[in-house]
Design an enzyme around this catalytic site. Structure first.
Site, mmCIF file in Angstrom:
data_model
loop_
_atom_site.group_PDB
_atom_site.id
_atom_site.type_symbol
_atom_site.label_atom_id
_atom_site.label_comp_id
_atom_site.label_asym_id
_atom_site.label_seq_id
_atom_site.Cartn_x
_atom_site.Cartn_y
_atom_site.Cartn_z
ATOM 1 N N TYR A 207 45.599 24.488 47.564
ATOM 2 C CA TYR A 207 46.530 23.915 46.640
ATOM 3 C C TYR A 207 45.752 23.297 45.390
ATOM 4 C CZ TYR A 207 45.597 19.100 48.526
ATOM 5 O OH TYR A 207 44.939 17.922 48.772
ATOM 6 N N CYS A 208 46.516 23.023 44.564
ATOM 7 C CA CYS A 208 45.973 22.256 43.331
ATOM 8 C C CYS A 208 47.158 21.458 42.687
ATOM 9 C CB CYS A 208 45.355 23.350 42.343
ATOM 10 S SG CYS A 208 46.635 24.856 41.709
ATOM 11 N N ARG A 209 46.915 21.420 41.302
ATOM 12 C CA ARG A 209 47.828 20.317 40.622
ATOM 13 C C ARG A 209 49.478 20.678 40.625
ATOM 14 N NH1 ARG A 209 43.670 19.938 35.460
ATOM 15 N NH2 ARG A 209 42.407 18.379 36.434
ATOM 16 N N CYS B 132 49.400 25.547 37.623
ATOM 17 C CA CYS B 132 47.841 25.437 37.795
ATOM 18 C C CYS B 132 47.520 26.657 38.589
ATOM 19 C CB CYS B 132 47.588 24.085 38.688
ATOM 20 S SG CYS B 132 45.727 23.889 39.134
ATOM 21 N N TYR C 191 50.031 18.971 44.711
ATOM 22 C CA TYR C 191 50.094 17.781 45.350
ATOM 23 C C TYR C 191 51.195 16.816 44.738
ATOM 24 C CZ TYR C 191 48.591 13.063 46.608
ATOM 25 O OH TYR C 191 48.869 11.521 47.217
#
Length: 222
Positions: free
Chosen positions: A180-182, A186, A210
């Site tokens: 997972y990222c931003r 993203c 997140y």
């Protein structure tokens, strides 16, 4: 209150609300808000991440601060900015969601630049929560390390996407890996999943980032 006072009241009231609209009426300021959702940043970092001169970054941050959307503090030679509250993140999500629903151009831009995303497996937050409870998954936070320190999913490992290739041998091959990222736009998690699959891992990406996970009330760690 007479009619004249009533008109004056309305004019002054909506003038103040318009300050929020003005603060949001800039692509770069929206990008800055989306960046600060991940955690506090000093001006130089904001300028670097958004690819604008430092003077322009400072000006945009002042507009956001004057509208009460960010707060600042000084530490040594640096001025750090952060969101003024979770409601600011909520306002940005509303703007983003409205654009997604009402502007066909959003879909066209996404299709043009993320056209191969559909080939990548994805899981929603609810499904990932089930996998975490069953201990059936390894979760990777592929954002920069300072964002991981500010907050992350329970049990997530911090491996920034640029460092992932060198860390592949530390990952188990007998479990699903979810990166997972931003946020939904993203591409860090896309890059991570491609790299993992190319090296024989079972991997997928979290549809949300997140901030969306946190805003939905799922557990987090710092």
């Amino acid at each position: 209150m007479g009619r004249t006072e009533h008109r004056e009241f309305k004019d002054k009231l909506y003038e103040q609300f318009a300050r929020v609209g003005k603060a949001l009426a800039s692509p770069k300021r929206l990008e800055i808000l989306d960046l600060l959702v991940q955690g506090e940043r000093h001006v130089e970092a904001v300028a670097r991440e958004t690819a604008i001169p430092m003077g322009s970054a400072s000006q945009h941050l002042r507009v956001l601060r004057d509208a009460g959307m960010v707060e600042s503090r000084r530490e040594g030679l640096y001025v750090y900015y952060r969101l003024a509250g979770e409601d600011v993140h909520g306002a940005w999500r509303v703007v983003r969601s409205l654009g997604e629903r009402r502007l066909a151009e959003v879909d066209r831009v996404v299709e043009a630049y993320l056209k191969d995303r559909d080939a990548l497996e994805a899981v929603c937050a609810e499904r990932l929560m089930e996998l975490l409870k069953e201990n059936e998954v390894v979760v990777l936070d592929v954002r920069p390390e300072e964002e991981y320190r500010a907050g992350h999913l329970p049990g997530a490992r911090s491996i920034p996407v640029d460092a992932l290739e060198a860390a592949l041998q530390t990952l188990p091959r007998d479990k699903e890996i979810v990166a997972y990222c931003r946020g939904p736009y993203c591409v860090f998690s896309d890059e991570a999943v491609r790299l993992l699959k190319e090296n024989g891992y079972r991997a997928s990406r979290l549809v949300e980032g997140y901030p969306e996970w946190r805003a939905a009330g799922f557990p987090t760690e710092e």
